[in-house]
Design an enzyme around this catalytic site. Structure first.
Site, PDB file in Angstrom:
ATOM      1  N   VAL A   9       5.367   0.155   0.600  1.00  0.00           N
ATOM      2  CA  VAL A   9       4.517  -0.864  -0.010  1.00  0.00           C
ATOM      3  C   VAL A   9       3.339  -1.094   0.917  1.00  0.00           C
ATOM      4  O   VAL A   9       3.467  -1.005   2.142  1.00  0.00           O
ATOM      5  CB  VAL A   9       5.292  -2.178  -0.251  1.00  0.00           C
ATOM      6  CG1 VAL A   9       4.362  -3.358  -0.478  1.00  0.00           C
ATOM      7  CG2 VAL A   9       6.234  -2.027  -1.438  1.00  0.00           C
ATOM      8  N   CYS A  10       2.196  -1.351   0.333  1.00  0.00           N
ATOM      9  CA  CYS A  10       0.980  -1.679   1.077  1.00  0.00           C
ATOM     10  C   CYS A  10       0.625  -0.511   2.016  1.00  0.00           C
ATOM     11  O   CYS A  10       0.732   0.653   1.632  1.00  0.00           O
ATOM     12  CB  CYS A  10       1.184  -3.000   1.815  1.00  0.00           C
ATOM     13  SG  CYS A  10      -0.334  -3.810   2.361  1.00  0.00           S
ATOM     14  N   THR A  11       0.249  -0.803   3.243  1.00  0.00           N
ATOM     15  CA  THR A  11      -0.166   0.254   4.167  1.00  0.00           C
ATOM     16  C   THR A  11       1.003   1.006   4.787  1.00  0.00           C
ATOM     17  O   THR A  11       0.783   1.872   5.637  1.00  0.00           O
ATOM     18  CB  THR A  11      -1.049  -0.336   5.278  1.00  0.00           C
ATOM     19  OG1 THR A  11      -0.384  -1.463   5.865  1.00  0.00           O
ATOM     20  CG2 THR A  11      -2.398  -0.764   4.722  1.00  0.00           C
TER      21      THR A  11
END
Length: 253
Positions: free
Chosen positions: A111-113
């Protein structure tokens, strides 16, 4: 690589999921997916040691196992994002663990970076993936195919967008692993029925002025430039790093 679990997998078996911890991870990147998946999984919070890990919100997380002690064959290897990703991307010990477990896991997920850490470990070459909008451009430097969607699935790679996308990601992954009914029941138990107070949750909706404010607060443009330049100059660290010493060799030294 282990076969990706399917809806035909035994529904009574607890899934084995490892979630990687590193300093300055974003708490919601971790807790959102963990909340969605925990009803059906044994979740291992994995770090280089058993010391508490501080999130970028200042809340500490206690690991449940180390890289050495984590189960070798996982249904899911998951990596969250956070402000500490820029350092985690050059942490050879962490990258080595992510690559080792990722090459055998049923699903390689983020998730995300967190997807940038998996990219740095060489796990996203030729795969469609997403990330937080502020760091999206970095994905291509690792050979990934950037896609601007809330959740992206490409074979056994699944990635979610920034922070709050972790709930959508977790439910999507649960539906793939344990079926739509299981995911729907968890969504209801979490009372996940989002109705944000402002319709500015993506750059397209927010407009240029608000995007600039957010970029400056996150330092995203500078970090992106650093990450891309570093990858161009050094390539994949695990392809040049000295081989890891085995635990038995270390203990006997």
């Amino acid at each position: 690589m282990a076969n990706a679990p399917t809806n035909g997998d035994r529904p009574d078996r607890k899934l084995s999921i490892a979630m990687v911890l590193f300093p300055r991870l974003t708490l919601l990147d971790l807790i959102g997916p963990a909340t969605a998946l925990a009803f059906y999984a044994d979740i291992h919070l994995v770090s280089s040691s058993m010391k508490p890990v501080s999130s970028d919100q200042g809340v500490t997380v206690l690991p449940t196992c180390t890289f050495d002690d984590c189960p070798e064959d996982l249904d899911v290897l998951f990596v969250p994002g956070g402000m500490g990703v820029i350092d985690a991307m050059v942490d050879v010990e962490l990258l080595r663990f992510v690559r080792d477990r990722g090459e055998r896991a049923g699903y390689v997920a983020s998730v995300c970076t967190g997807s940038l850490i998996q990219g740095a470990a060489g796990l996203l070459k030729g795969y469609r993936a997403t990330s937080h909008w502020g760091w999206h451009d970095v994905l291509a430097s690792f050979g990934a195919i950037p896609v601007k969607q809330r959740v992206v699935t490409d074979r056994n790679r699944m990635s979610g967008g920034g922070v709050t996308a972790g709930l959508d990601f977790g439910l999507t992954l649960l539906a793939s692993l344990r079926g739509e009914e299981a995911a729907k029941s968890v969504q209801l138990m979490m009372e996940y029925d989002p109705a944000p107070p402002f319709d500015v949750g993506t750059p397209d909706k927010a407009g240029e002025a608000l995007v600039r404010i957010a970029e400056q607060a996150l330092n995203a443009p500078n970090e992106c430039a650093t990450m891309i330049a570093r990858q161009k100059a050094s390539g994949f660290l695990l392809d040049t790093a000295p081989a890891a010493r085995s635990r038995s060799t270390t203990e006997s030294a």
